[in-house]
Write an enzyme that holds these catalytic residues in place. Structure first.
Site, PDB file in Angstrom:
ATOM      1  N   GLN A   1      14.765 -22.755   1.506  1.00  0.00           N
ATOM      2  CA  GLN A   1      15.695 -23.743   0.980  1.00  0.00           C
ATOM      3  C   GLN A   1      17.018 -23.118   0.571  1.00  0.00           C
ATOM      4  OE1 GLN A   1      15.386 -26.825   1.242  1.00  0.00           O
ATOM      5  NE2 GLN A   1      17.206 -27.453   0.106  1.00  0.00           N
ATOM      6  N   GLU A   2      16.981 -21.905   0.027  1.00  0.00           N
ATOM      7  CA  GLU A   2      18.195 -21.262  -0.466  1.00  0.00           C
ATOM      8  C   GLU A   2      19.147 -20.865   0.655  1.00  0.00           C
ATOM      9  OE1 GLU A   2      19.731 -20.593  -3.163  1.00  0.00           O
ATOM     10  OE2 GLU A   2      18.319 -21.086  -4.738  1.00  0.00           O
ATOM     11  N   SER A   3      18.648 -20.145   1.645  1.00  0.00           N
ATOM     12  CA  SER A   3      19.547 -19.533   2.633  1.00  0.00           C
ATOM     13  C   SER A   3      19.149 -19.787   4.069  1.00  0.00           C
ATOM     14  CB  SER A   3      19.602 -18.018   2.405  1.00  0.00           C
ATOM     15  OG  SER A   3      18.337 -17.430   2.697  1.00  0.00           O
TER      16      SER A   3
END
Length: 666
Positions: free
Chosen positions: A509-511
């Site tokens: 989800q982050e990167s």
């Protein structure tokens, strides 16, 4: 590997592949070196260096450069105000069907709208493919109206209401429809209220200006500058226009202090028209709900009693439903959901919460039917919750048939996908992503799987995942939930005492596993850690730190997992709270957990920030799916979400509406 090293590695790899395929070494090397013409063109465009852009266009044409369309795009965009239609037509002819053709057409349509060149606008708009620019949509309706076509007033109103903020196209459309008598004053005031609700002061100003009453313009400016002073000195309850302005002022007070707004409305402005009072109580309720205040539902109920049919936005109704769920008043939650637009009611979130509220009211059979329809999509957060609520299994999808050589060849030879990957390799990720997404239009499942696999093989993981997520019938879980850097990630997760599936879900989800990812606030690398956070964590963990290390894969994993572990410990291992803290900072979830002890899913639904709410859902779902992929325990979403959330040390909530099979277990 840092960004420069990765680019060098890819360039060398490309050169070796070219040699292996029989391409002349000199030609392959020249292509690798000349691709930076597009980078240079973007840099010249940023500087508005027209002379440099012109020379780059000449060079790109002379070389038949593979990214010549982008070089010419930057040149034409830099001087769009001076361009004439024949030059645009020549550009379209050189790059037919490409993303840059449609991207520049979008820019040109905006320019033609500003020029009021409706003949060329309508001609160009007929070939416009993306159709995703709201201002262009307003211009298009206006152009058709001026050409004598019959335009549905509701369609024009919908386009104007969808306007992000004040812009020329939508304002001109509204002005024209006002002059034609198709938009009435009550429509303009509805737009002004919506704009104030959404914190769009320019759009509110444009709407009030269309009333053609100068004193109203001035009073709006005064209340936007200082709502409290306006209420004290100039506000009135009649005539209707003055009452509308008073309501706008009270709504601005509510945005900063809903309690004060409620007191003032009740004590001094109870003679406002009932529909305006109802809207104001709903705004007070929404702002109170965003602050997780216990009296939010009371404000919503006051408004409903005054005017049950007062139109409210989907966002306001959503917060009414959330407040009702939090207060365990299912009837009010159901009523709010049923008042939402049809499209909003179809959202999986509200399908799920309608079912939960129905079950809370005692209609188990109806709730089961609603949950069963949603449970067919276990790769959706709410679909998985629904399946678990019904104690249904959530197996991974069946692996699709292998891609054929022809399917792989079609993806590799697709001009748009090839350009997109070239742009991404050059560090022009934004342009590359847009070109890639444009190229996926109209593809069926098999073509999408082939395109996704091409991105996977090139380790362009965000395009791999996002492309595979577009398929409907055939789902390749290895593409949607890939395992890049598996050995290193599992090693660092174990060293920090973390569940590797949870870490994978968070990084996805982050990167999207992009090594050189950087957010607009400076978060860096796979785990998107802020510099100050990284420095603090390094000190806590006894690690050496320097900003240059943040794009080193192993260091980023190490610092990110250490920080995540610290956050988890702060929240007693609660993955939902830790994920919220990772996204929004630890202080906010610590405040959000105060109040009553409630079901964890309801707590997550009441997270005030849309971004964080969506983030928590996707991280926890990702952790559950990755646990299945990795063969780890805790594959149930409820295990990761938890049973209940409340103040630290509080006892578990009564979650009797959730079947026992849905809570805990594997």
């Amino acid at each position: 590997m840092n960004q420069m090293g990765e680019r060098f590695f890819r360039a060398v790899l490309g050169l070796l592949m070219a040699i292996a395929l029989g391409a002349p070494v000199i030609a392959a090397a020249a292509t690798a070196m000349d691709n930076d013409l597009a980078v240079q063109a973007r840099e010249a465009w940023v500087k508005r260096d027209r002379k440099r852009l012109s020379s780059l266009v000449d060079a790109a044409r002379a070389q038949s450069h593979p990214l010549a369309g982008w070089v010419e795009y930057f040149d034409l965009n830099a001087r769009l105000a001076e361009v004439r239609q024949p030059e645009m037509d020549a550009f379209y002819a050189r790059f037919p069907g490409s993303y840059v053709e449609d991207r520049l057409r979008n820019d040109w349509l905006l320019e033609l709208g500003r020029r009021r060149d409706w003949a060329n606008f309508r001609r160009d708009h007929a070939s416009y493919l993306m159709r995703d620019d709201r201002e262009v949509a307003c211009y298009a309706l206006l152009a058709d109206h001026l050409a004598g076509s019959k335009i549905n007033a509701d369609a024009a109103l919908a386009a104007w209401m969808a306007q992000k903020d004040g812009d020329d196209g939508c304002n001109l459309l509204a002005s024209t429809f006002v002059d034609a008598g198709l938009f009435k004053p009550d429509t303009l005031w509805a737009k002004a209220r919506q704009a104030i609700e959404q914190s769009k002061p320019r759009a509110a100003k444009q709407a009030v200006a269309l009333l053609a009453a100068k004193p109203l313009d001035q009073k709006l400016a005064e209340l936007q500058d200082n709502a409290g002073r306006y209420l004290t000195r100039k506000a009135r309850t009649a005539p209707r226009a003055e009452a509308e302005l008073t309501a706008l002022a009270l709504a601005r007070v509510a945005a900063s202090d809903p309690d004060q707004a409620g007191d003032v409305l009740q004590d001094k402005w109870s003679k406002l028209p009932k529909d305006l009072q109802a809207w104001l109580w709903a705004q007070i309720g929404r702002q109170s709900a965003l602050r997780l205040q216990d009296d939010a539902l009371r404000a919503f109920e006051r408004g409903y009693k005054l005017a049950p049919d007062a139109p409210l936005s989907d966002d306001t109704l959503a917060w009414a439903a959330r407040a009702a769920l939090r207060a365990k008043v299912p009837a009010v939650a159901l009523r709010a959901i049923e008042q939402m637009s049809t499209a909003e009611q179809r959202d999986p979130a509200w399908v799920y919460w309608r079912a939960r509220a129905t079950r809370m009211q005692g209609d188990a059979a109806a709730a089961r039917a609603q949950l069963a329809a949603l449970a067919t999509t276990p790769l959706n957060y709410f679909g998985r919750l629904a399946a678990e609520d019904l104690a249904l299994p959530t197996p991974l999808p069946q692996v699709p048939a292998p891609l054929t050589a022809d399917e792989r060849r079609a993806a590799r030879s697709h001009a748009g996908l090839t350009r997109a990957l070239q742009l991404i390799d050059l560090g022009m990720r934004s342009e590359g992503v847009r070109e890639w997404n444009f190229s996926l239009r109209g593809m069926g499942d098999r073509a999408l799987l082939a395109a996704a696999q091409e991105a996977c093989d090139r380790e362009v993981w965000d395009r791999c995942i996002n492309t595979s997520e577009r398929t409907k019938a055939e789902i390749d879980i290895a593409q949607r939930y890939p395992l890049p850097h598996r050995a290193e990630l599992v090693r660092e997760a174990r060293a920090a005492g973390l569940d590797a599936a949870y870490v994978y879900g968070l990084i996805r989800q982050e990167s999207r596993f992009v090594l050189d990812a950087r957010s607009n606030v400076g978060a860096a690398g796979l785990m998107q850690v802020m510099p100050a956070t990284a420095k603090w964590t390094a000190k806590k963990a006894g690690l050496n730190y320097s900003p240059d290390l943040m794009h080193d894969r192993d260091f980023n994993l190490r610092i990110g997992t250490h920080y995540l572990k610290l956050v988890l410990e702060r929240f007693d291992g609660a993955q939902a709270l830790a994920a919220a803290a990772y996204n929004a900072g630890p202080g906010r979830p610590a405040r959000w957990r105060d109040g009553p002890v409630i079901d964890a899913a309801i707590w997550a639904e009441n997270i005030p920030f849309h971004e964080t709410r969506d983030y928590v859902r996707k991280v926890l779902l990702g952790g559950a799916v990755y646990a299945q992929v990795l063969g780890l325990p805790a594959t149930r979403l409820r295990e990761r979400l938890g049973t209940s959330v409340g103040p630290a040390g509080a006892r578990a909530a009564d979650v009797s509406d959730v079947p026992p099979a849905a809570v805990g277990g594997s």
